[in-house]
Write an enzyme that holds these catalytic residues in place. Structure first.
Site, mmCIF file in Angstrom:
data_model
loop_
_atom_site.group_PDB
_atom_site.id
_atom_site.type_symbol
_atom_site.label_atom_id
_atom_site.label_comp_id
_atom_site.label_asym_id
_atom_site.label_seq_id
_atom_site.Cartn_x
_atom_site.Cartn_y
_atom_site.Cartn_z
ATOM 1 N N ALA A 47 0.858 -1.188 0.000
ATOM 2 C CA ALA A 47 0.000 0.000 0.000
ATOM 3 C C ALA A 47 0.893 1.237 0.000
ATOM 4 C CB ALA A 47 -0.911 0.016 1.221
ATOM 5 N N LYS A 48 0.305 2.372 -0.292
ATOM 6 C CA LYS A 48 0.994 3.655 -0.155
ATOM 7 C C LYS A 48 -0.059 4.732 -0.039
ATOM 8 C CE LYS A 48 5.364 4.792 0.067
ATOM 9 N NZ LYS A 48 6.411 3.955 0.701
ATOM 10 N N GLY A 49 0.324 5.846 0.565
ATOM 11 C CA GLY A 49 -0.618 6.949 0.695
ATOM 12 C C GLY A 49 0.130 8.251 0.855
#
Length: 419
Positions: free
Chosen positions: A108-110
Protein backbone atom coordinates in the site's frame (compact mmCIF):
# COMPACT_ATOMS: atom_id res chain seq x y z
CA UNK A 1 21.10 15.73 -22.42
CA UNK A 2 19.53 13.38 -24.92
CA UNK A 3 16.03 14.44 -23.97
CA UNK A 4 14.44 11.02 -23.50
CA UNK A 5 10.76 11.46 -22.52
CA UNK A 6 10.31 11.26 -18.75
CA UNK A 7 8.26 8.27 -17.65
CA UNK A 8 6.03 8.43 -14.60
CA UNK A 9 6.85 6.20 -11.63
CA UNK A 10 3.79 4.09 -12.42
CA UNK A 11 4.90 3.59 -16.03
CA UNK A 12 8.28 2.44 -14.71
CA UNK A 13 6.65 0.08 -12.19
CA UNK A 14 4.44 -1.45 -14.89
CA UNK A 15 7.37 -1.77 -17.31
CA UNK A 16 9.39 -3.61 -14.64
CA UNK A 17 6.43 -5.91 -13.89
CA UNK A 18 5.84 -6.62 -17.58
CA UNK A 19 9.52 -7.38 -18.17
CA UNK A 20 9.63 -9.75 -15.18
CA UNK A 21 6.43 -11.61 -16.10
CA UNK A 22 7.66 -11.98 -19.70
CA UNK A 23 10.40 -14.19 -18.21
CA UNK A 24 7.84 -16.29 -16.28
CA UNK A 25 6.04 -18.44 -18.88
CA UNK A 26 4.50 -20.65 -16.17
CA UNK A 27 2.25 -17.77 -14.97
CA UNK A 28 -1.27 -17.77 -16.35
CA UNK A 29 -2.43 -14.61 -18.20
CA UNK A 30 -5.28 -14.33 -15.66
CA UNK A 31 -2.86 -14.23 -12.73
CA UNK A 32 -0.72 -11.59 -14.47
CA UNK A 33 -3.82 -9.50 -15.25
CA UNK A 34 -4.93 -9.68 -11.60
CA UNK A 35 -1.51 -8.64 -10.18
CA UNK A 36 -1.03 -5.77 -12.62
CA UNK A 37 -3.67 -3.46 -11.12
CA UNK A 38 -4.40 -2.03 -7.67
CA UNK A 39 -7.13 -3.64 -5.57
CA UNK A 40 -8.54 -0.31 -4.37
CA UNK A 41 -7.74 3.40 -4.55
CA UNK A 42 -9.07 6.23 -2.41
CA UNK A 43 -8.87 9.97 -3.24
CA UNK A 44 -9.87 12.39 -0.49
CA UNK A 45 -10.26 16.18 -0.57
CA UNK A 46 -10.45 17.72 2.88
CA UNK A 47 -10.28 21.10 4.68
CA UNK A 48 -7.65 22.14 7.21
CA UNK A 49 -7.97 25.25 9.37
CA UNK A 50 -4.73 27.26 9.27
CA UNK A 51 -3.33 29.17 12.23
CA UNK A 52 -4.70 32.48 10.88
CA UNK A 53 -8.23 31.07 10.57
CA UNK A 54 -8.15 30.44 6.80
CA UNK A 55 -9.42 27.14 5.45
CA UNK A 56 -7.14 25.40 2.92
CA UNK A 57 -8.22 22.38 0.88
CA UNK A 58 -5.85 19.42 0.52
CA UNK A 59 -5.91 16.24 -1.57
CA UNK A 60 -4.74 12.89 -0.21
CA UNK A 61 -4.53 9.32 -1.47
CA UNK A 62 -4.41 5.78 -0.14
CA UNK A 63 -3.84 2.89 -2.56
CA UNK A 64 -3.97 -0.83 -1.74
CA UNK A 65 -2.19 -2.80 -4.45
CA UNK A 66 -2.57 -6.36 -3.16
CA UNK A 67 -4.08 -8.14 -0.16
CA UNK A 68 -3.49 -11.78 -1.17
CA UNK A 69 -0.55 -12.32 1.22
CA UNK A 70 -1.99 -10.36 4.16
CA UNK A 71 -2.90 -6.84 5.29
CA UNK A 72 -1.50 -4.01 3.22
CA UNK A 73 1.63 -2.19 4.40
CA UNK A 74 3.07 1.07 3.16
CA UNK A 75 4.15 4.57 4.03
CA UNK A 76 2.45 7.95 4.15
CA UNK A 77 4.20 10.61 2.04
CA UNK A 78 3.77 14.38 2.43
CA UNK A 79 5.15 16.01 -0.73
CA UNK A 80 4.00 18.88 -2.98
CA UNK A 81 4.51 16.82 -6.17
CA UNK A 82 2.69 13.66 -5.03
CA UNK A 83 0.35 12.16 -7.64
CA UNK A 84 -2.08 9.24 -7.75
CA UNK A 85 0.14 7.53 -10.35
CA UNK A 86 3.18 7.83 -8.08
CA UNK A 87 1.15 6.42 -5.17
CA UNK A 88 0.07 3.46 -7.34
CA UNK A 89 3.68 2.77 -8.27
CA UNK A 90 4.87 2.93 -4.67
CA UNK A 91 2.05 0.60 -3.55
CA UNK A 92 2.98 -1.93 -6.25
CA UNK A 93 6.67 -1.79 -5.29
CA UNK A 94 5.64 -2.40 -1.66
CA UNK A 95 3.84 -5.59 -2.70
CA UNK A 96 6.98 -6.97 -4.33
CA UNK A 97 9.18 -5.75 -1.46
CA UNK A 98 7.08 -7.48 1.20
CA UNK A 99 6.90 -10.68 -0.87
CA UNK A 100 10.65 -10.65 -1.52
CA UNK A 101 11.30 -10.39 2.24
CA UNK A 102 8.65 -13.10 2.84
CA UNK A 103 6.59 -10.82 5.08
CA UNK A 104 2.85 -11.58 5.46
CA UNK A 105 1.81 -8.27 3.89
CA UNK A 106 0.56 -6.82 0.64
CA UNK A 107 1.58 -3.40 -0.64
CA UNK A 108 0.00 0.00 0.00
CA UNK A 109 0.99 3.65 -0.15
CA UNK A 110 -0.62 6.95 0.70
CA UNK A 111 0.02 10.60 1.16
CA UNK A 112 -1.06 14.21 0.90
CA UNK A 113 -0.10 16.83 -1.69
CA UNK A 114 1.57 19.28 0.69
CA UNK A 115 4.95 20.76 1.52
CA UNK A 116 5.13 19.97 5.26
CA UNK A 117 7.97 22.47 5.75
CA UNK A 118 5.52 25.30 5.03
CA UNK A 119 3.12 24.31 7.82
CA UNK A 120 3.38 25.06 11.51
CA UNK A 121 3.40 22.10 13.91
CA UNK A 122 -0.26 22.80 14.79
CA UNK A 123 -1.27 22.94 11.10
CA UNK A 124 0.62 19.71 10.43
CA UNK A 125 -1.15 18.01 13.32
CA UNK A 126 -4.59 19.16 12.12
CA UNK A 127 -3.82 18.06 8.54
CA UNK A 128 -2.61 14.65 9.75
CA UNK A 129 -5.61 14.01 11.99
CA UNK A 130 -8.07 14.98 9.26
CA UNK A 131 -6.25 12.86 6.63
CA UNK A 132 -6.14 9.90 9.05
CA UNK A 133 -9.89 10.27 9.63
CA UNK A 134 -10.54 10.37 5.86
CA UNK A 135 -8.56 7.17 5.16
CA UNK A 136 -9.67 5.35 8.33
CA UNK A 137 -12.29 3.50 6.25
CA UNK A 138 -9.34 1.62 4.67
CA UNK A 139 -7.03 1.49 7.69
CA UNK A 140 -6.75 -0.95 10.58
CA UNK A 141 -4.29 -3.31 12.32
CA UNK A 142 -5.74 -6.33 10.50
CA UNK A 143 -6.29 -4.59 7.15
CA UNK A 144 -3.91 -1.69 6.36
CA UNK A 145 -0.98 -0.48 8.44
CA UNK A 146 0.63 2.87 7.46
CA UNK A 147 4.22 3.91 8.24
CA UNK A 148 6.46 6.98 7.75
CA UNK A 149 7.79 7.94 4.32
CA UNK A 150 9.12 11.12 2.67
CA UNK A 151 7.95 14.17 4.63
CA UNK A 152 6.56 12.21 7.61
CA UNK A 153 8.11 10.93 10.83
CA UNK A 154 7.35 9.15 14.14
CA UNK A 155 5.38 12.18 15.42
CA UNK A 156 3.05 12.01 12.40
CA UNK A 157 2.55 8.27 13.08
CA UNK A 158 1.72 9.08 16.73
CA UNK A 159 -1.01 11.49 15.59
CA UNK A 160 -2.43 8.91 13.15
CA UNK A 161 -2.42 6.20 15.83
CA UNK A 162 -4.11 8.52 18.34
CA UNK A 163 -6.75 9.63 15.82
CA UNK A 164 -7.62 6.04 14.92
CA UNK A 165 -7.65 5.07 18.61
CA UNK A 166 -10.01 7.96 19.50
CA UNK A 167 -12.48 6.67 16.90
CA UNK A 168 -12.30 3.18 18.44
CA UNK A 169 -12.44 4.29 22.06
CA UNK A 170 -9.25 2.46 23.07
CA UNK A 171 -5.57 2.46 22.08
CA UNK A 172 -4.72 0.55 18.90
CA UNK A 173 -0.90 0.78 18.65
CA UNK A 174 -0.70 -1.86 15.86
CA UNK A 175 -2.53 0.41 13.39
CA UNK A 176 0.73 2.13 12.38
CA UNK A 177 4.44 1.39 12.54
CA UNK A 178 7.33 3.81 12.85
CA UNK A 179 5.76 5.17 16.06
CA UNK A 180 7.76 6.66 18.94
CA UNK A 181 9.01 3.93 21.29
CA UNK A 182 7.06 5.50 24.20
CA UNK A 183 3.72 4.50 22.60
CA UNK A 184 4.60 1.05 21.29
CA UNK A 185 7.24 1.67 18.63
CA UNK A 186 10.10 -0.74 18.07
CA UNK A 187 13.72 -0.39 19.05
CA UNK A 188 15.80 -0.03 15.89
CA UNK A 189 12.93 1.11 13.64
CA UNK A 190 14.26 4.61 12.94
CA UNK A 191 17.62 3.29 11.70
CA UNK A 192 16.21 0.24 9.93
CA UNK A 193 16.04 1.37 6.29
CA UNK A 194 19.45 3.06 6.30
CA UNK A 195 21.02 0.17 8.17
CA UNK A 196 19.52 -2.27 5.68
CA UNK A 197 21.03 -0.28 2.79
CA UNK A 198 24.44 -0.69 4.47
CA UNK A 199 23.91 -4.45 4.90
CA UNK A 200 23.09 -4.76 1.19
CA UNK A 201 26.03 -2.59 0.07
CA UNK A 202 28.29 -4.68 2.32
CA UNK A 203 27.04 -7.96 0.82
CA UNK A 204 27.43 -6.61 -2.73
CA UNK A 205 31.02 -5.57 -1.99
CA UNK A 206 31.73 -9.03 -0.53
CA UNK A 207 30.27 -10.64 -3.66
CA UNK A 208 32.51 -8.47 -5.86
CA UNK A 209 35.51 -9.17 -3.56
CA UNK A 210 35.97 -5.46 -2.80
CA UNK A 211 37.03 -4.46 0.69
CA UNK A 212 34.65 -2.07 2.45
CA UNK A 213 37.65 -0.58 4.25
CA UNK A 214 38.62 2.44 2.18
CA UNK A 215 35.79 2.04 -0.35
CA UNK A 216 34.15 5.34 -1.30
CA UNK A 217 30.43 6.09 -1.04
CA UNK A 218 28.22 8.84 -2.48
CA UNK A 219 24.75 9.39 -1.00
CA UNK A 220 21.97 11.31 -2.74
CA UNK A 221 19.47 12.42 -0.13
CA UNK A 222 20.33 13.10 3.51
CA UNK A 223 16.98 12.41 5.15
CA UNK A 224 15.91 9.45 7.30
CA UNK A 225 17.38 6.90 4.89
CA UNK A 226 20.40 8.65 3.38
CA UNK A 227 21.87 10.11 6.57
CA UNK A 228 21.63 6.81 8.43
CA UNK A 229 22.99 4.82 5.47
CA UNK A 230 25.91 7.28 5.28
CA UNK A 231 26.63 6.88 8.99
CA UNK A 232 26.58 3.09 8.81
CA UNK A 233 28.74 3.07 5.66
CA UNK A 234 31.31 5.15 7.55
CA UNK A 235 31.12 2.72 10.49
CA UNK A 236 31.72 -0.10 8.00
CA UNK A 237 35.02 1.56 7.05
CA UNK A 238 33.97 3.29 3.82
CA UNK A 239 34.76 6.95 3.07
CA UNK A 240 31.58 8.93 2.38
CA UNK A 241 32.90 11.51 -0.08
CA UNK A 242 29.67 13.32 -1.10
CA UNK A 243 26.08 13.77 0.05
CA UNK A 244 23.17 15.96 -1.00
CA UNK A 245 19.77 17.16 0.17
CA UNK A 246 17.01 19.26 -1.43
CA UNK A 247 19.23 22.36 -1.22
CA UNK A 248 22.27 20.90 -3.02
CA UNK A 249 25.30 18.69 -2.47
CA UNK A 250 28.75 18.73 -0.85
CA UNK A 251 31.91 16.85 -1.78
CA UNK A 252 35.21 16.11 -0.06
CA UNK A 253 37.39 13.43 -1.71
CA UNK A 254 39.10 12.79 1.65
CA UNK A 255 35.76 11.87 3.22
CA UNK A 256 33.09 13.66 5.25
CA UNK A 257 32.67 13.27 9.01
CA UNK A 258 29.06 12.05 9.02
CA UNK A 259 28.21 12.54 12.74
CA UNK A 260 29.53 16.14 12.51
CA UNK A 261 27.55 16.65 9.29
CA UNK A 262 24.38 15.35 10.97
CA UNK A 263 24.92 17.88 13.77
CA UNK A 264 25.45 20.62 11.15
CA UNK A 265 22.15 19.65 9.47
CA UNK A 266 20.32 19.75 12.81
CA UNK A 267 21.67 23.27 13.43
CA UNK A 268 21.30 24.76 9.93
CA UNK A 269 18.68 22.59 8.17
CA UNK A 270 20.98 21.77 5.25
CA UNK A 271 24.19 19.96 4.28
CA UNK A 272 25.42 23.12 2.52
CA UNK A 273 28.22 25.22 4.02
CA UNK A 274 29.69 22.26 5.88
CA UNK A 275 33.34 22.99 6.69
CA UNK A 276 35.99 21.60 4.35
CA UNK A 277 33.58 20.51 1.63
CA UNK A 278 32.99 21.86 -1.88
CA UNK A 279 29.51 22.48 -3.24
CA UNK A 280 28.31 20.18 -6.05
CA UNK A 281 25.04 20.03 -7.98
CA UNK A 282 22.77 17.00 -7.85
CA UNK A 283 23.85 16.10 -11.40
CA UNK A 284 27.55 16.30 -10.53
CA UNK A 285 27.03 14.29 -7.34
CA UNK A 286 25.48 11.32 -9.17
CA UNK A 287 28.35 11.29 -11.66
CA UNK A 288 31.21 11.29 -9.12
CA UNK A 289 33.49 8.21 -9.36
CA UNK A 290 32.85 6.01 -6.30
CA UNK A 291 32.66 2.41 -5.14
CA UNK A 292 29.05 2.62 -3.88
CA UNK A 293 26.38 5.07 -5.05
CA UNK A 294 23.31 5.26 -2.81
CA UNK A 295 20.37 7.16 -4.36
CA UNK A 296 18.18 7.78 -1.29
CA UNK A 297 15.97 10.64 -2.48
CA UNK A 298 13.03 10.35 -4.91
CA UNK A 299 12.29 8.11 -7.88
CA UNK A 300 13.50 8.66 -11.44
CA UNK A 301 16.97 10.06 -10.66
CA UNK A 302 19.04 7.79 -12.92
CA UNK A 303 17.70 7.76 -16.49
CA UNK A 304 18.85 7.07 -20.04
CA UNK A 305 20.16 10.65 -20.07
CA UNK A 306 22.71 10.25 -17.28
CA UNK A 307 23.23 6.48 -16.82
CA UNK A 308 26.31 6.34 -19.04
CA UNK A 309 27.95 8.97 -16.79
CA UNK A 310 27.37 6.99 -13.57
CA UNK A 311 30.74 5.69 -12.35
CA UNK A 312 30.11 3.38 -9.40
CA UNK A 313 30.77 -0.33 -8.92
CA UNK A 314 27.68 -0.88 -6.74
CA UNK A 315 24.36 0.94 -7.06
CA UNK A 316 22.53 0.44 -3.76
CA UNK A 317 19.01 1.81 -4.19
CA UNK A 318 17.95 3.42 -0.93
CA UNK A 319 15.02 5.20 -2.62
CA UNK A 320 12.05 3.60 -4.34
CA UNK A 321 12.35 3.51 -8.14
CA UNK A 322 15.45 5.72 -8.53
CA UNK A 323 16.50 4.01 -11.78
CA UNK A 324 14.47 3.76 -14.99
CA UNK A 325 14.38 0.52 -17.05
CA UNK A 326 16.37 2.16 -19.87
CA UNK A 327 19.05 3.26 -17.40
CA UNK A 328 19.22 -0.29 -16.00
CA UNK A 329 20.38 -1.64 -19.35
CA UNK A 330 23.10 1.02 -19.68
CA UNK A 331 24.36 0.44 -16.13
CA UNK A 332 24.48 -3.33 -16.56
CA UNK A 333 26.31 -2.89 -19.86
CA UNK A 334 28.90 -0.86 -17.95
CA UNK A 335 29.30 -3.61 -15.33
CA UNK A 336 27.50 -1.90 -12.44
CA UNK A 337 26.19 -4.28 -9.78
CA UNK A 338 22.65 -3.16 -8.88
CA UNK A 339 21.06 -3.92 -5.52
CA UNK A 340 17.43 -3.20 -6.49
CA UNK A 341 15.18 -1.03 -4.36
CA UNK A 342 12.74 -3.79 -3.38
CA UNK A 343 15.68 -5.55 -1.72
CA UNK A 344 18.01 -2.70 -0.78
CA UNK A 345 15.57 -0.49 1.13
CA UNK A 346 13.46 -3.32 2.60
CA UNK A 347 14.95 -2.83 6.08
CA UNK A 348 12.22 -0.33 6.99
CA UNK A 349 9.27 -2.57 6.18
CA UNK A 350 11.01 -5.56 7.76
CA UNK A 351 11.39 -3.80 11.11
CA UNK A 352 7.87 -2.39 10.62
CA UNK A 353 6.74 -6.03 10.52
CA UNK A 354 8.65 -6.66 13.77
CA UNK A 355 6.98 -3.58 15.29
CA UNK A 356 3.50 -4.70 14.18
CA UNK A 357 4.04 -8.12 15.76
CA UNK A 358 5.31 -6.51 18.99
CA UNK A 359 2.34 -4.10 19.10
CA UNK A 360 -0.18 -6.93 18.57
CA UNK A 361 1.41 -9.02 21.31
CA UNK A 362 2.41 -6.17 23.67
CA UNK A 363 5.72 -7.99 23.98
CA UNK A 364 8.81 -6.01 23.04
CA UNK A 365 12.23 -6.97 21.71
CA UNK A 366 15.64 -5.51 22.48
CA UNK A 367 17.45 -3.40 19.88
CA UNK A 368 20.08 -6.15 19.56
CA UNK A 369 17.35 -8.71 18.75
CA UNK A 370 15.81 -6.39 16.14
CA UNK A 371 19.14 -5.72 14.41
CA UNK A 372 20.15 -9.39 14.46
CA UNK A 373 16.85 -10.53 12.92
CA UNK A 374 16.96 -7.69 10.35
CA UNK A 375 20.47 -8.61 9.26
CA UNK A 376 19.56 -12.30 9.00
CA UNK A 377 16.48 -11.70 6.85
CA UNK A 378 18.19 -9.20 4.56
CA UNK A 379 21.31 -11.31 4.01
CA UNK A 380 19.11 -14.37 3.30
CA UNK A 381 17.10 -12.36 0.77
CA UNK A 382 20.28 -10.99 -0.87
CA UNK A 383 21.58 -14.54 -1.31
CA UNK A 384 18.22 -15.72 -2.69
CA UNK A 385 18.30 -12.93 -5.30
CA UNK A 386 21.92 -13.70 -6.15
CA UNK A 387 21.15 -17.41 -6.60
CA UNK A 388 18.08 -16.65 -8.75
CA UNK A 389 20.20 -14.28 -10.84
CA UNK A 390 22.88 -16.94 -11.42
CA UNK A 391 20.56 -19.89 -11.99
CA UNK A 392 18.32 -18.09 -14.49
CA UNK A 393 20.91 -15.71 -15.97
CA UNK A 394 18.81 -12.71 -14.93
CA UNK A 395 19.87 -9.19 -13.91
CA UNK A 396 19.56 -8.74 -10.15
CA UNK A 397 16.45 -6.55 -10.46
CA UNK A 398 14.64 -9.12 -12.56
CA UNK A 399 15.78 -11.89 -10.20
CA UNK A 400 14.27 -9.98 -7.26
CA UNK A 401 11.06 -9.34 -9.20
CA UNK A 402 10.59 -12.92 -10.35
CA UNK A 403 11.07 -14.23 -6.80
CA UNK A 404 8.59 -11.69 -5.39
CA UNK A 405 5.99 -12.04 -8.15
CA UNK A 406 6.11 -15.84 -7.88
CA UNK A 407 5.27 -15.65 -4.18
CA UNK A 408 2.30 -13.34 -4.78
CA UNK A 409 1.14 -15.48 -7.72
CA UNK A 410 1.32 -18.67 -5.62
CA UNK A 411 -0.81 -17.06 -2.88
CA UNK A 412 -3.29 -15.75 -5.43
CA UNK A 413 -3.67 -19.11 -7.17
CA UNK A 414 -4.07 -20.98 -3.87
CA UNK A 415 -6.75 -18.54 -2.68
CA UNK A 416 -8.55 -18.43 -6.03
CA UNK A 417 -10.85 -15.73 -7.38
CA UNK A 418 -13.88 -14.75 -5.27
CA UNK A 419 -16.72 -15.73 -5.75
Amino acid sequence: MNGHPRRSAYEVALAQFDEATSKMPHLSPNTIKFMRVSKRELIVNFPVEMDDGRIEMYTGYRVHHSTVRGPTKGGIRYHPDLTLDETRALAMWMTWKCALMNLPFGGAKGGVIVDPRKLSQRELRRLTRRYATEISIMMGPEGDIPAPDVGTNPQVMAWIMDTYSMHRGYSVPAVVTGKPIQIGGSQGRFDATGMGVMFMAREALKHLRISAEGATAVVQGFGNVGAIAARYMQMLGAKVIAVSDVNGGIHNPKGLDIPSLQQHVRETGSVLDFGGADTVSNTELLELPCTVLIPAALEGQITEDNADKIRCKVLAEGANGPTTPGADKILMGNGTFIVPDILCNAGGVTVSYFEWVQSLQAFFWSEADVKRQLERLMVDSFNSVLNESREKSLPTRMAAYTLAINRVADALELRGVYP
